[in-house]
Design a protein around this motif. Structure first.
Motif, PDB file in Angstrom:
ATOM      1  N   SER A  11      -2.533  -4.701  23.935  1.00 34.14           N
ATOM      2  CA  SER A  11      -3.072  -5.055  25.234  1.00 34.14           C
ATOM      3  C   SER A  11      -3.869  -3.928  25.866  1.00 34.14           C
ATOM      4  N   GLU A  12      -3.629  -2.697  25.422  1.00 27.78           N
ATOM      5  CA  GLU A  12      -4.332  -1.562  25.979  1.00 27.78           C
ATOM      6  C   GLU A  12      -4.991  -0.778  24.856  1.00 27.78           C
ATOM      7  N   GLY A  13      -6.016   0.007  25.210  1.00 31.56           N
ATOM      8  CA  GLY A  13      -6.690   0.833  24.236  1.00 31.56           C
ATOM      9  C   GLY A  13      -5.887   2.085  23.944  1.00 31.56           C
ATOM     10  N   CYS A  14      -6.460   2.953  23.123  1.00 35.60           N
ATOM     11  CA  CYS A  14      -5.795   4.205  22.786  1.00 35.60           C
ATOM     12  C   CYS A  14      -5.655   5.070  24.038  1.00 35.60           C
ATOM     13  N   PRO A  15      -4.582   5.820  24.151  1.00 38.51           N
ATOM     14  CA  PRO A  15      -4.418   6.661  25.329  1.00 38.51           C
ATOM     15  C   PRO A  15      -5.542   7.672  25.441  1.00 38.51           C
ATOM     16  N   LYS A  16      -5.973   7.946  26.669  1.00 43.63           N
ATOM     17  CA  LYS A  16      -7.044   8.908  26.901  1.00 43.63           C
ATOM     18  C   LYS A  16      -6.506  10.309  27.120  1.00 43.63           C
ATOM     19  N   ALA A  17      -5.201  10.453  27.148  1.00 43.93           N
ATOM     20  CA  ALA A  17      -4.597  11.760  27.374  1.00 43.93           C
ATOM     21  C   ALA A  17      -3.432  11.968  26.416  1.00 43.93           C
ATOM     22  N   VAL A  18      -3.253  13.209  26.000  1.00 42.98           N
ATOM     23  CA  VAL A  18      -2.144  13.563  25.106  1.00 42.98           C
ATOM     24  C   VAL A  18      -1.411  14.750  25.723  1.00 42.98           C
ATOM     25  N   LEU A  19      -0.093  14.612  25.891  1.00 41.09           N
ATOM     26  CA  LEU A  19       0.735  15.685  26.422  1.00 41.09           C
ATOM     27  C   LEU A  19       1.448  16.382  25.271  1.00 41.09           C
ATOM     28  N   VAL A  34       8.166  27.424  28.580  1.00 42.87           N
ATOM     29  CA  VAL A  34       7.491  26.371  27.832  1.00 42.87           C
ATOM     30  C   VAL A  34       6.227  25.984  28.592  1.00 42.87           C
ATOM     31  N   THR A  35       5.184  25.643  27.851  1.00 41.60           N
ATOM     32  CA  THR A  35       3.926  25.213  28.455  1.00 41.60           C
ATOM     33  C   THR A  35       3.627  23.778  28.078  1.00 41.60           C
ATOM     34  N   LEU A  36       3.359  22.951  29.080  1.00 47.88           N
ATOM     35  CA  LEU A  36       2.949  21.567  28.870  1.00 47.88           C
ATOM     36  C   LEU A  36       1.438  21.503  29.028  1.00 47.88           C
ATOM     37  N   SER A  37       0.758  20.913  28.058  1.00 52.84           N
ATOM     38  CA  SER A  37      -0.693  20.790  28.115  1.00 52.84           C
ATOM     39  C   SER A  37      -1.101  19.333  28.110  1.00 52.84           C
ATOM     40  N   CYS A  38      -1.991  18.983  29.034  1.00 50.81           N
ATOM     41  CA  CYS A  38      -2.489  17.618  29.150  1.00 50.81           C
ATOM     42  C   CYS A  38      -3.944  17.598  28.684  1.00 50.81           C
ATOM     43  N   GLU A  39      -4.136  17.123  27.466  1.00 51.12           N
ATOM     44  CA  GLU A  39      -5.482  17.077  26.898  1.00 51.12           C
ATOM     45  C   GLU A  39      -6.079  15.701  27.192  1.00 51.12           C
ATOM     46  N   GLN A  94      -3.436   4.742  37.087  1.00 48.48           N
ATOM     47  CA  GLN A  94      -3.700   3.655  36.154  1.00 48.48           C
ATOM     48  C   GLN A  94      -3.732   4.111  34.702  1.00 48.48           C
ATOM     49  N   GLU A  95      -4.007   5.385  34.478  1.00 49.62           N
ATOM     50  CA  GLU A  95      -4.058   5.930  33.116  1.00 49.62           C
ATOM     51  C   GLU A  95      -3.021   7.032  32.990  1.00 49.62           C
ATOM     52  N   HIS A  96      -2.378   7.077  31.837  1.00 47.64           N
ATOM     53  CA  HIS A  96      -1.361   8.104  31.643  1.00 47.64           C
ATOM     54  C   HIS A  96      -1.249   8.471  30.173  1.00 47.64           C
ATOM     55  N   SER A  97      -0.630   9.610  29.937  1.00 47.53           N
ATOM     56  CA  SER A  97      -0.459  10.126  28.578  1.00 47.53           C
ATOM     57  C   SER A  97       0.804   9.570  27.953  1.00 47.53           C
ATOM     58  N   ASN A  98       1.069  10.029  26.739  1.00 50.23           N
ATOM     59  CA  ASN A  98       2.372   9.799  26.121  1.00 50.23           C
ATOM     60  C   ASN A  98       3.448  10.511  26.931  1.00 50.23           C
ATOM     61  N   ALA A  99       4.688  10.098  26.775  1.00 50.42           N
ATOM     62  CA  ALA A  99       5.816  10.728  27.467  1.00 50.42           C
ATOM     63  C   ALA A  99       6.539  11.686  26.519  1.00 50.42           C
ATOM     64  N   VAL A 100       6.949  12.835  27.044  1.00 44.43           N
ATOM     65  CA  VAL A 100       7.673  13.842  26.267  1.00 44.43           C
ATOM     66  C   VAL A 100       8.973  14.183  26.987  1.00 44.43           C
ATOM     67  N   THR A 101      10.088  14.130  26.269  1.00 43.52           N
ATOM     68  CA  THR A 101      11.386  14.459  26.846  1.00 43.52           C
ATOM     69  C   THR A 101      11.726  15.918  26.554  1.00 43.52           C
TER      70      THR A 101
END
Length: 205
Positions: A11-19, A34-39, A94-101
């Protein structure tokens, strides 16, 4: 023999962001960095870090131990409250990245894994660590409470992950200080494996 494709609708396209995390471990000791990067495709201007903790959603990278530089958020001297599910999202939400625990622990022993799930066919490394820099005398790894074949070293690696590698993992460590010796077991970590997405098809080799 060619692999069999399993078609499904999306239903949705590929994510536009990767965490991503750096170092790329989803479990760390309390006090570590730790460093979190939002590409983000097209740039991260207007994007924000979010965290789900204690059954509620809140702003990520927002306390005195966190600092943001461009598309990265560095957490220094991590605390318990830094544990949780992280993602980054656009200003509109409306747009979001993958989730990381991320799990921050004060236990003596932790089992470190990359963020889950692992993609089928990729490599997987498990690392067993003892707090305060002690050197382990021996280490045992377990999957679903069954001991894996013994190997030297603090890490176990799988070159090509498959569904058979899914399960709950932990490690047991024995180490010695100048005055005494210790035996510790890590918390269990669930490893999940996801099929590889290629052009709208899940391919299982």
């Amino acid at each position: 023999m060619c692999p069999n494709p399993i078609l499904f609708s999306v239903s949705e396209g590929c994510p536009k962001a990767v965490l991503t995390l750096q170092p790329a471990w989803a479990q760390i000791f309390i006090g570590e960095t730790v460093t979190l990067s939002c590409e983000v495709e097209g740039g991260s201007a207007g994007w924000r870090f979010k965290q789900y903790r204690g059954r509620r959603e809140e702003a990520g990278c927002s306390d005195q131990y966190s600092s943001r530089y461009g598309d990265s958020c560095t957490i220094s001297k991590a605390r318990y409250n830094h544990s949780g599910v992280y993602w980054c999202e656009s200003a509109s939400g409306q747009e979001h990245s993958n989730a990381v625990t991320l799990t921050v622990s004060n236990k003596r022993v932790i089992l470190q894994t990359p963020p889950q799930p692992v993609i089928e066919g990729d490599s997987l490394t498990l690392r067993c660590r003892v707090r305060d820099g002690y050197t382990a005398t021996w280490i045992r790894f377990y999957k679903d409470n069954k001991e894996l074949q013994s190997r030297a070293g603090t890490e176990r690696s799988v070159d090509h992950v498959s569904k058979s590698n899914e399960g709950s993992y932990k490690c047991r460590v024995w180490w010695r200080t100048r005055s005494s010796s210790y035996d510790g077991v890590s918390a269990e970590v669930r490893v999940s494996v996801r099929g590889r997405f290629i052009l709208g098809v899940w391919w299982r080799m």
